[in-house]
Design an enzyme around this catalytic site. Structure first.
Site, mmCIF file in Angstrom:
data_model
loop_
_atom_site.group_PDB
_atom_site.id
_atom_site.type_symbol
_atom_site.label_atom_id
_atom_site.label_comp_id
_atom_site.label_asym_id
_atom_site.label_seq_id
_atom_site.Cartn_x
_atom_site.Cartn_y
_atom_site.Cartn_z
ATOM 1 N N ARG A 1 0.834 -1.218 0.000
ATOM 2 C CA ARG A 1 0.000 0.000 0.000
ATOM 3 C C ARG A 1 0.860 1.255 0.000
ATOM 4 O O ARG A 1 0.583 2.202 -0.738
ATOM 5 C CB ARG A 1 -0.963 0.011 1.199
ATOM 6 N N ASN B 1 -6.146 -2.757 2.096
ATOM 7 C CA ASN B 1 -6.120 -4.206 2.259
ATOM 8 C C ASN B 1 -7.541 -4.721 2.375
ATOM 9 O O ASN B 1 -8.393 -4.071 2.991
ATOM 10 C CB ASN B 1 -5.352 -4.606 3.524
#
Length: 91
Positions: free
Chosen positions: A19, A37
């Site tokens: 990320r 996520n």
């Protein structure tokens, strides 16, 4: 030309700074959107911006960070969403 994509990234992509890497790459390319996520161990991304920059971002997503092992991407063209001014990491 501005476009948007919705990407689901499969593989070893959680716990490997994916990320953070996606945010860094998106900002480098001038894209807006978000990354998060998912409970099923995938990473979900909405990105929008210049079409050629999105292609560069998708190419990055195929590799990810050094510790990631991307096995596949699901890529869908998405409607442009208004109001994005940055690329954010969602918890």
């Amino acid at each position: 030309m501005v476009a948007a994509v919705h990407i689901t990234v499969h593989g070893r992509v959680q716990g490997v700074w994916f990320r953070a890497g996606a945010k860094e790459k998106a900002e480098e390319l001038g894209l807006t959107g978000w990354v998060m996520n998912r409970p099923n161990s995938t990473v979900e991304i909405h990105a929008q911006g210049d079409k050629s920059q999105l292609e560069n971002f998708i190419a990055w997503c195929r590799q990810g960070t050094p510790a990631a092992k991307v096995t596949s991407l699901d890529i869908d063209r998405s409607p442009i969403q208004q109001g994005f001014i940055s690329f954010d990491i969602h918890p």
